[in-house]
Structures are given as C-alpha cells and as structure tokens.
Write a protein that holds these residues in place. Structure first.
Motif, mmCIF file in Angstrom:
data_model
loop_
_atom_site.group_PDB
_atom_site.id
_atom_site.type_symbol
_atom_site.label_atom_id
_atom_site.label_comp_id
_atom_site.label_asym_id
_atom_site.label_seq_id
_atom_site.Cartn_x
_atom_site.Cartn_y
_atom_site.Cartn_z
ATOM 1 N N GLU A 16 31.144 36.210 70.814
ATOM 2 C CA GLU A 16 29.693 36.240 70.690
ATOM 3 C C GLU A 16 29.129 35.004 70.002
ATOM 4 N N LEU A 17 29.729 34.590 68.890
ATOM 5 C CA LEU A 17 29.177 33.448 68.169
ATOM 6 C C LEU A 17 29.380 32.148 68.945
ATOM 7 N N ARG A 18 30.533 32.003 69.607
ATOM 8 C CA ARG A 18 30.753 30.803 70.417
ATOM 9 C C ARG A 18 29.716 30.708 71.530
ATOM 10 N N ASP A 19 29.439 31.824 72.186
ATOM 11 C CA ASP A 19 28.430 31.838 73.250
ATOM 12 C C ASP A 19 27.056 31.478 72.699
ATOM 13 N N TRP A 20 26.754 32.017 71.515
ATOM 14 C CA TRP A 20 25.458 31.746 70.879
ATOM 15 C C TRP A 20 25.311 30.254 70.585
ATOM 16 N N VAL A 21 26.334 29.654 70.000
ATOM 17 C CA VAL A 21 26.286 28.229 69.658
ATOM 18 C C VAL A 21 26.166 27.387 70.925
ATOM 19 N N GLU A 22 26.927 27.713 71.948
ATOM 20 C CA GLU A 22 26.889 26.931 73.186
ATOM 21 C C GLU A 22 25.513 26.982 73.844
ATOM 22 N N VAL B 41 20.254 23.626 74.647
ATOM 23 C CA VAL B 41 18.850 23.287 74.429
ATOM 24 C C VAL B 41 18.742 21.931 73.729
ATOM 25 N N PHE B 42 19.586 21.696 72.723
ATOM 26 C CA PHE B 42 19.584 20.408 72.030
ATOM 27 C C PHE B 42 19.891 19.280 73.011
ATOM 28 N N GLU B 43 20.843 19.505 73.906
ATOM 29 C CA GLU B 43 21.207 18.496 74.896
ATOM 30 C C GLU B 43 20.033 18.202 75.835
ATOM 31 N N GLN B 44 19.299 19.244 76.187
ATOM 32 C CA GLN B 44 18.138 19.051 77.064
ATOM 33 C C GLN B 44 17.041 18.271 76.355
ATOM 34 N N TRP B 45 16.891 18.474 75.060
ATOM 35 C CA TRP B 45 15.927 17.668 74.296
ATOM 36 C C TRP B 45 16.335 16.200 74.341
ATOM 37 N N ALA B 46 17.633 15.937 74.212
ATOM 38 C CA ALA B 46 18.118 14.560 74.262
ATOM 39 C C ALA B 46 17.879 13.963 75.653
ATOM 40 N N GLU B 47 18.100 14.758 76.688
ATOM 41 C CA GLU B 47 17.877 14.284 78.058
ATOM 42 C C GLU B 47 16.411 13.942 78.294
ATOM 43 N N ARG B 48 15.515 14.607 77.596
ATOM 44 C CA ARG B 48 14.085 14.338 77.726
ATOM 45 C C ARG B 48 13.636 13.203 76.809
ATOM 46 N N ASN C 250 26.120 15.096 68.971
ATOM 47 C CA ASN C 250 26.896 16.292 69.301
ATOM 48 C C ASN C 250 26.165 17.509 68.734
ATOM 49 N N PRO C 251 25.656 18.401 69.580
ATOM 50 C CA PRO C 251 24.836 19.510 69.092
ATOM 51 C C PRO C 251 25.607 20.543 68.272
ATOM 52 N N VAL C 252 26.888 20.707 68.579
ATOM 53 C CA VAL C 252 27.688 21.671 67.814
ATOM 54 C C VAL C 252 27.893 21.169 66.398
ATOM 55 N N TRP C 253 28.187 19.865 66.260
ATOM 56 C CA TRP C 253 28.338 19.292 64.915
ATOM 57 C C TRP C 253 27.020 19.386 64.147
ATOM 58 N N LEU C 254 25.917 19.255 64.853
ATOM 59 C CA LEU C 254 24.601 19.356 64.207
ATOM 60 C C LEU C 254 24.385 20.762 63.649
ATOM 61 N N ILE C 255 24.728 21.775 64.418
ATOM 62 C CA ILE C 255 24.594 23.156 63.947
ATOM 63 C C ILE C 255 25.491 23.384 62.735
ATOM 64 N N PHE C 256 26.730 22.899 62.788
ATOM 65 C CA PHE C 256 27.634 23.016 61.641
ATOM 66 C C PHE C 256 27.036 22.340 60.403
ATOM 67 N N LEU C 257 26.449 21.169 60.609
ATOM 68 C CA LEU C 257 25.854 20.417 59.496
ATOM 69 C C LEU C 257 24.745 21.228 58.831
ATOM 70 N N ILE C 258 23.874 21.812 59.624
ATOM 71 C CA ILE C 258 22.759 22.591 59.056
ATOM 72 C C ILE C 258 23.281 23.842 58.375
ATOM 73 N N TRP C 259 24.246 24.509 58.990
ATOM 74 C CA TRP C 259 24.840 25.682 58.350
ATOM 75 C C TRP C 259 25.403 25.320 56.978
ATOM 76 N N SER C 260 26.243 24.308 56.941
ATOM 77 C CA SER C 260 26.947 23.983 55.696
ATOM 78 C C SER C 260 26.015 23.460 54.619
#
Length: 223
Positions: free
Chosen positions: A136-142, A147-154, A161-171
């Motif tokens: 569940e959590l892996r699916d949630w993060v992915e 969405v973060f990747e789509q913001w970058a594409e725009r 790396n959006p996963v590292w970004l989420i980890f950074l904010i969590w920690s």
C-alpha cells in the motif's frame, strides 16, 4: 417484557460512546508506552494502567498487543498520507509542497509519540510493517511521485527524483519529534512553540522549493 424502542436506542448509543471513549484512552496510552519501551518492552498491563482501565478491557477492545500496535502504526500513516491524498497535476507545486511541509510539521509536533513509534518500528527492521511498506505505501508513493514528474514535464519544477523528495520531507519534518531532546538541548528551549513550527516550516519550504527549482505556473499555461 421488551424495552421501549427509544430506551433500547439510547442504550446502544451509550454503549457506542463508551466504547469510543475507552478506545481513545487505550490508543493514547498505548502510543506513549510503545514509543517509550518499544514493542517488546511494552506490556498490555502497563498500557491498561496508563489508560486507567482493566487489562481485560484492553484485550476486549483491541484483541491483542500486536493488533493494538499495528493499529497505532496504521493510524499514524493514515494521518500522514492524507496530506497528499488528493493532489493532481493541475495543482500548484509550490502550494502543495509548502502545505505538505506545514501539515507534516504540525502532525509531528501534535503526535510526537506516534512519530517516534513509527521511527522505532522502522529502526527495528519494520517486522510488523513489511507488507504495508511493500504494498500500500509503495503504491501511494509511486502515485504521488508520478504527479511530481508531471509537474517537471510541464516545467513547473526541476526533474528531481520524486521518491527522494518525499523521503526528504518525511525525514526533515519528523526530526523535530523523533529527536526532540536533541533539538531542545541544542537550542536551549523548553518546548517547540507554534512560532517555532512556523519558522521551521518557512525554512524547510524555502530550501525544498529552491532546491527543486519550483516555479509558479503561468496564468495562461494549459495542462
């Protein structure tokens, strides 16, 4: 002789209210005990005493020590995950990330025992959370990472790396709860105030937004 309908209904409501009240007492007490002593060091008896209820009541409402522990972990994760549940590519990344950091800071300081409980579980190898982390959590993060990747594409942020970004904010946000003694000792404060939370939020937001090259969407930009 049967009870009048209104009496039976009132009795049911009273039982539900009592159950809800007792469950909250148990959950609050268990969060403190587990956070301080870990899963192995905590006992149902200690939780019952902290809640001011008989041990039998704790087992009746929660089922077992393990079930209570897992319920607390799930509750903490649900609080955190709700912060990004409804984001979409149409949103402003600056607003979303700033709000995420602010609410994570508020939750970490409002529920410090829950944050420490989760940290202790992870440091112990996450024996009770492996299925959740891998599913569940892996699916949630992915899904949020997409969405973060789509913001970058725009062109609204750098292609970090959006996963590292989420980890950074969590920690970074959980640090103030998990390592509160360190924060208070170094700063000489007795507690982390609401003003401190706002100051930390502004600081983290500035670092994250600048580091990710977040840009405001153009008023006429099409999604």
């Amino acid at each position: 002789m049967t009870s009048p309908p209104c009496t039976a209904k009132s009795s049911a409501i009273s039982k539900d209210a009592t159950r809800a009240h007792n469950e909250q007492l148990i959950l609050a007490a268990a969060e403190r005990i587990f956070a301080r002593h870990g899963y192995r060091g905590a006992s149902v008896q200690a939780i019952a005493e902290a809640a001011g209820l008989p041990k039998s009541n704790v087992l009746y409402y929660m089922g077992s020590k393990q079930a209570l522990y897992v319920r607390l972990l799930a509750r903490m994760m649900q609080r955190w995950n709700a912060l990004l549940d409804d984001i979409s590519v149409e949103d402003d990344p600056a607003e979303v990330l700033t709000a995420f950091i602010r609410r994570k800071m508020q939750l970490s300081l409002r529920y410090p025992e829950g944050s420490r409980l989760f940290a202790a579980e992870i440091l112990g190898g996450a024996p009770f959370l492996q299925e959740y982390l891998n599913g569940e959590l892996r699916d949630w993060v992915e899904s949020r990472a997409r969405v973060f990747e789509q913001w970058a594409e725009r062109g609204l942020m750098d292609p970090v790396n959006p996963v590292w970004l989420i980890f950074l904010i969590w920690s970074s946000t959980q640090h103030y709860a998990d390592f509160e003694a360190q924060v208070l000792g170094i700063t000489g404060k007795e507690t982390i105030s609401e003003e401190d939370i706002e100051d930390i939020t502004r600081f983290l937001s500035r670092i994250v937004l600048k580091g990710c090259g977040v840009r405001r969407p153009h008023p006429h930009q099409q999604v």
